[in-house]
Design a protein around this motif. Structure first.
Motif, PDB file in Angstrom:
ATOM      1  N   UNK A   8       0.616  -1.246  -0.007  1.00  0.00           N
ATOM      2  CA  UNK A   8       0.100  -0.047  -0.181  1.00  0.00           C
ATOM      3  C   UNK A   8       0.843   1.220   0.182  1.00  0.00           C
ATOM      4  N   UNK A   9       1.026   1.918   1.128  1.00  0.00           N
ATOM      5  CA  UNK A   9       1.706   3.082   1.095  1.00  0.00           C
ATOM      6  C   UNK A   9       3.351   2.772   1.478  1.00  0.00           C
ATOM      7  N   UNK A  10       3.678   1.932   0.893  1.00  0.00           N
ATOM      8  CA  UNK A  10       5.239   1.610   0.849  1.00  0.00           C
ATOM      9  C   UNK A  10       5.664   1.212   2.359  1.00  0.00           C
ATOM     10  N   UNK A  11       5.060   0.319   2.841  1.00  0.00           N
ATOM     11  CA  UNK A  11       5.227   0.089   4.251  1.00  0.00           C
ATOM     12  C   UNK A  11       5.444  -1.595   4.228  1.00  0.00           C
ATOM     13  N   UNK A  12       6.390  -2.217   4.850  1.00  0.00           N
ATOM     14  CA  UNK A  12       6.733  -3.579   5.043  1.00  0.00           C
ATOM     15  C   UNK A  12       5.339  -4.428   5.426  1.00  0.00           C
TER      16      UNK A  12
END
Length: 87
Positions: free
Chosen positions: A53-57
């Protein structure tokens, strides 16, 4: 030098990348849930995880695993790879 590729994959894309990376550098291959080894045994480690999604792990397996071992990575050669998953 001993190498490992450790990855998490939700759709199989990162798994395919992990297989290619491990084959290219003659590394042992583990999913996060399979890895129970000692990081001290490896000189080189590649970590693979899609950005969610928001470039999180990925938060249920990969992020807790990485957070727990982060302090054990000093002095090792580290590589990161992954794909983008829009969720």
């Amino acid at each position: 030098m001993k190498a490992a590729v450790i990855y998490w994959s939700g759709t199989g894309n990162t798994e395919q990348m992990a297989i290619a990376v491990a084959g290219g550098v003659d590394a042992e291959l583990y999913s996060v849930s399979e890895f129970s080894g000692d990081l001290k045994a490896y000189d080189r480690i590649a970590f693979g995880c899609p950005a969610m999604g928001d470039e999180v792990l990925e938060e249920s397996e990969f992020e807790p695993f990485f957070t727990a071992i982060e302090g054990d990575l000093a002095g090792k050669e580290i590589a990161l790879f992954g794909s983008y998953d829009r969720g």
